[in-house]
Design a protein around this motif. Sequence first.
Motif, PDB file in Angstrom:
ATOM      1  N   GLU A  34       0.838  -1.191   0.000  1.00 53.91           N
ATOM      2  CA  GLU A  34       0.000   0.000   0.000  1.00 53.91           C
ATOM      3  C   GLU A  34       0.876   1.246   0.000  1.00 53.91           C
ATOM      4  OE1 GLU A  34      -3.081   1.934   3.099  1.00 53.91           O
ATOM      5  OE2 GLU A  34      -3.582  -0.102   2.430  1.00 53.91           O
ATOM      6  N   ALA A  35       0.602   2.141  -0.931  1.00 54.57           N
ATOM      7  CA  ALA A  35       1.343   3.394  -1.036  1.00 54.57           C
ATOM      8  C   ALA A  35       0.873   4.360   0.062  1.00 54.57           C
ATOM      9  CB  ALA A  35       1.120   4.022  -2.413  1.00 54.57           C
ATOM     10  N   SER A  36       1.604   5.430   0.232  1.00 53.63           N
ATOM     11  CA  SER A  36       1.264   6.407   1.272  1.00 53.63           C
ATOM     12  C   SER A  36      -0.111   7.047   1.033  1.00 53.63           C
ATOM     13  CB  SER A  36       2.340   7.496   1.354  1.00 53.63           C
ATOM     14  OG  SER A  36       2.464   8.144   0.103  1.00 53.63           O
ATOM     15  N   ASN A  37      -0.579   7.050  -0.210  1.00 50.99           N
ATOM     16  CA  ASN A  37      -1.900   7.610  -0.507  1.00 50.99           C
ATOM     17  C   ASN A  37      -3.024   6.585  -0.341  1.00 50.99           C
ATOM     18  OD1 ASN A  37      -1.611   5.986  -2.738  1.00 50.99           O
ATOM     19  ND2 ASN A  37      -1.678   7.641  -4.232  1.00 50.99           N
ATOM     20  N   GLY A  38      -2.678   5.373   0.083  1.00 54.12           N
ATOM     21  CA  GLY A  38      -3.686   4.353   0.320  1.00 54.12           C
ATOM     22  C   GLY A  38      -3.926   3.420  -0.850  1.00 54.12           C
ATOM     23  N   ASN A  39      -3.359   3.690  -2.014  1.00 48.85           N
ATOM     24  CA  ASN A  39      -3.533   2.822  -3.178  1.00 48.85           C
ATOM     25  C   ASN A  39      -2.674   1.564  -3.038  1.00 48.85           C
ATOM     26  OD1 ASN A  39      -5.249   4.664  -4.351  1.00 48.85           O
ATOM     27  ND2 ASN A  39      -3.690   5.538  -5.683  1.00 48.85           N
ATOM     28  N   GLN A  40      -3.250   0.434  -3.378  1.00 49.59           N
ATOM     29  CA  GLN A  40      -2.511  -0.818  -3.346  1.00 49.59           C
ATOM     30  C   GLN A  40      -1.799  -1.039  -4.670  1.00 49.59           C
ATOM     31  OE1 GLN A  40      -5.761  -3.508  -2.324  1.00 49.59           O
ATOM     32  NE2 GLN A  40      -4.782  -3.804  -0.328  1.00 49.59           N
ATOM     33  N   TYR A  41      -0.721  -1.812  -4.627  1.00 45.35           N
ATOM     34  CA  TYR A  41       0.008  -2.160  -5.835  1.00 45.35           C
ATOM     35  C   TYR A  41       0.719  -3.485  -5.644  1.00 45.35           C
ATOM     36  CZ  TYR A  41       4.055  -0.221  -3.338  1.00 45.35           C
ATOM     37  OH  TYR A  41       5.031   0.036  -2.408  1.00 45.35           O
ATOM     38  N   LEU A  42       0.973  -4.156  -6.760  1.00 44.86           N
ATOM     39  CA  LEU A  42       1.746  -5.391  -6.766  1.00 44.86           C
ATOM     40  C   LEU A  42       3.223  -5.045  -6.888  1.00 44.86           C
ATOM     41  CD1 LEU A  42      -0.048  -7.875  -9.170  1.00 44.86           C
ATOM     42  CD2 LEU A  42       0.798  -8.407  -6.895  1.00 44.86           C
ATOM     43  N   LYS A  43       4.055  -5.715  -6.114  1.00 47.83           N
ATOM     44  CA  LYS A  43       5.493  -5.474  -6.181  1.00 47.83           C
ATOM     45  C   LYS A  43       6.210  -6.794  -6.382  1.00 47.83           C
ATOM     46  CE  LYS A  43       9.084  -2.874  -3.801  1.00 47.83           C
ATOM     47  NZ  LYS A  43       9.381  -2.068  -2.594  1.00 47.83           N
TER      48      LYS A  43
END
Length: 144
Positions: A34-43
Motif C-alpha cells: 500500500e502506497a502512502s496515498n492508500g492505493n494498493q500495488y503489486l510489487k
Amino acid sequence: MYKLDQNVSEQSGGNFFNVGIQENVSLTEITLEEASNGNQYLKFHFEGENGEKLSHTEWPLAPDDQNFEKKLKNFLIRIKHISTKFVSAESVDINAPDFETFANKLIALLTPHLRTTKVRIKLVYNYRNYVSIPKYVPFIETMA
C-alpha cells in the motif's frame, strides 16, 4: 575535515542491477503493498546472483480512464509474461472482481514456484533514468 585519498571507494552504497540483459536472476517475492496515498500495488522483488536488487510494480487501473481497455490489456500481458516463466500457461487462469483479489490470487499461484526458477531479464532506463523492466514484452525468460 575533507580528506580524499586511496581509502575513498568509488562504489555506490547500494547493490543494483545495470541496464542490459541480466542472467540467473531470482524472483524472490511478490507482495501486495500500500502506497502512502492508500492505493494498493503489486510489487515483484528480483535478486541477482551477487545480491543485486530490483523491484517492479504494477498498479491498479482506473475504470473511468479513457484508455482503460488498452491499459488493462497491456497490464494482463505483462502479468502473464512474468507468470508463465514460473508456472504453465494453462495454470495461469485468474478471474477476480477487483485488483486486491487479483493480486492475492496471483501471489498464491506463483509464490510456491519463485525461488526454484532462475530467469534472464532485460533492463532499461525508465523515463526517470532509473533501471527498470520495460513496459512491453518480451523482457523475461527462463534460463533453460
